[in-house]
Write a protein that holds these residues in place. Structure first.
Motif, PDB file in Angstrom:
ATOM      1  N   GLU A   1       0.804  -1.131   0.098  1.00 48.33           N
ATOM      2  CA  GLU A   1      -0.131   0.044  -0.149  1.00 48.33           C
ATOM      3  C   GLU A   1       1.097   1.158   0.109  1.00 48.33           C
ATOM      4  O   GLU A   1       0.415   2.243  -0.617  1.00 48.33           O
ATOM      5  N   ARG A   2       2.078   1.098   0.476  1.00 46.37           N
ATOM      6  CA  ARG A   2       3.107   2.496   0.809  1.00 46.37           C
ATOM      7  C   ARG A   2       4.293   1.942   0.477  1.00 46.37           C
ATOM      8  O   ARG A   2       4.894   1.441   1.259  1.00 46.37           O
ATOM      9  N   PRO A   3       4.627   1.995  -0.837  1.00 45.76           N
ATOM     10  CA  PRO A   3       6.034   1.280  -1.490  1.00 45.76           C
ATOM     11  C   PRO A   3       7.279   2.019  -0.626  1.00 45.76           C
ATOM     12  O   PRO A   3       8.213   1.188  -0.564  1.00 45.76           O
ATOM     13  N   THR A   4       7.109   3.068   0.041  1.00 43.19           N
ATOM     14  CA  THR A   4       8.088   3.648   0.542  1.00 43.19           C
ATOM     15  C   THR A   4       8.674   2.999   1.897  1.00 43.19           C
ATOM     16  O   THR A   4       9.876   2.884   2.214  1.00 43.19           O
ATOM     17  N   LEU A   5       7.850   1.869   2.213  1.00 39.34           N
ATOM     18  CA  LEU A   5       7.962   1.035   3.546  1.00 39.34           C
ATOM     19  C   LEU A   5       8.853  -0.055   3.066  1.00 39.34           C
ATOM     20  O   LEU A   5       9.144  -0.810   4.045  1.00 39.34           O
ATOM     21  N   GLU A   6       8.966  -0.513   1.807  1.00 32.40           N
ATOM     22  CA  GLU A   6       9.575  -1.455   1.528  1.00 32.40           C
ATOM     23  C   GLU A   6      10.969  -1.632   1.753  1.00 32.40           C
ATOM     24  O   GLU A   6      11.470  -2.649   1.987  1.00 32.40           O
ATOM     25  N   ARG A   7      11.547  -0.477   1.900  1.00 32.25           N
ATOM     26  CA  ARG A   7      13.129  -0.282   2.444  1.00 32.25           C
ATOM     27  C   ARG A   7      13.444  -0.904   3.604  1.00 32.25           C
ATOM     28  O   ARG A   7      14.478  -1.234   4.019  1.00 32.25           O
ATOM     29  N   TRP A   8      12.405  -0.900   4.702  1.00 30.68           N
ATOM     30  CA  TRP A   8      12.406  -1.520   5.969  1.00 30.68           C
ATOM     31  C   TRP A   8      12.210  -3.164   6.061  1.00 30.68           C
ATOM     32  O   TRP A   8      12.573  -3.724   7.030  1.00 30.68           O
TER      33      TRP A   8
END
Lengths: 81, 149
Positions: free
Chosen positions: A40-47
């Motif tokens: 839903e929020r691809p910016t969180l993929e980095r974690w």
């Protein structure tokens, strides 16, 4: 079943709120919730490789299964002190 | 504040500035021969990048549990510990401000130094507390020690 997800730091920013109420299937693990939120929020993929999890304020492993009413917290790398 | 065995424990989060003396006062004990206080402060740069300010947040309820677990491990490893206090600041902090005070009392300084170092090292690794750095070039990001992003 229903769970609560507490959001802090980049998770809170990504969703612009500090808590989510999610409906998830029986057998859902912490890691599955992370995958869903990162979709839903691809910016969180980095974690994904480094996020840790807490259920009801206790650290648990990524493959821990959630239960009805649990409070899950997603814990990106901590930096207190 | 609570007393476990022979050790006073005091854990707190604060949105107001922290001072060292009041934290030391919380663990004052006549058996104490040394009190070691570790004071964390906001540094003006990270890897050469000028820092304007930091913003701290915490999952306070869980972090307080983690503090209590750290203290339990300290009491086990250094059983003569007479007091353990951890006070952590939250919100926006300017360069030079105090972000954390960890204070440990013991009859002898060697144990107090060792236990205090253990406490701050473990807090940094385990406690659900996060800081965001705001840099002079107008950008910002969450601090993630040891993580290549």
């Amino acid at each position: 079943m229903k769970i609560r997800v507490r959001l802090f730091a980049s998770y809170r920013e990504a969703f612009a709120c500090d808590e989510l109420a999610l409906e998830v299937p029986e057998g859902t693990t912490c890691a599955v919730v992370q995958d869903r939120l990162a979709t839903e929020r691809p910016t969180l993929e980095r974690w994904r490789p480094v996020v840790r999890y807490g259920i009801n304020q206790r650290f648990v492993s990524a493959d821990t299964t959630l239960a009805e009413g649990d409070e899950l917290v997603l814990i990106p790398p901590v930096s207190g002190g | 504040m609570q007393v476990l065995g022979n050790c006073v424990e005091d854990f707190a989060f604060s949105r107001a500035p922290l001072a060292v003396e009041p934290v030391l006062a919380r663990i004052a004990d006549p058996r104490q021969g040394a009190a070691v206080a570790m004071v964390g402060t906001v540094r003006n740069q990270t890897k050469g990048r000028a820092v304007l300010f930091l913003d701290y947040e915490a999952y306070e309820a869980m972090a307080l549990r983690v503090f209590a677990e750290i203290a339990a491990r300290m009491r086990e490893r250094w059983p003569t510990t007479t007091g353990i206090a951890i006070h952590h600041r939250l919100g926006r902090l300017a360069v030079g401000e105090t972000s954390v005070v960890v204070a440990v009392g013991n009859p002898h300084r060697g144990e107090a130094f060792a236990a205090c170092e253990f406490a701050i090292d473990t807090l940094k690794a385990e406690a659900p507390i996060w800081k965001k750095e705001f840099w002079a070039d107008g950008t910002s990001d969450w601090v993630a020690p040891g993580v290549a992003l």
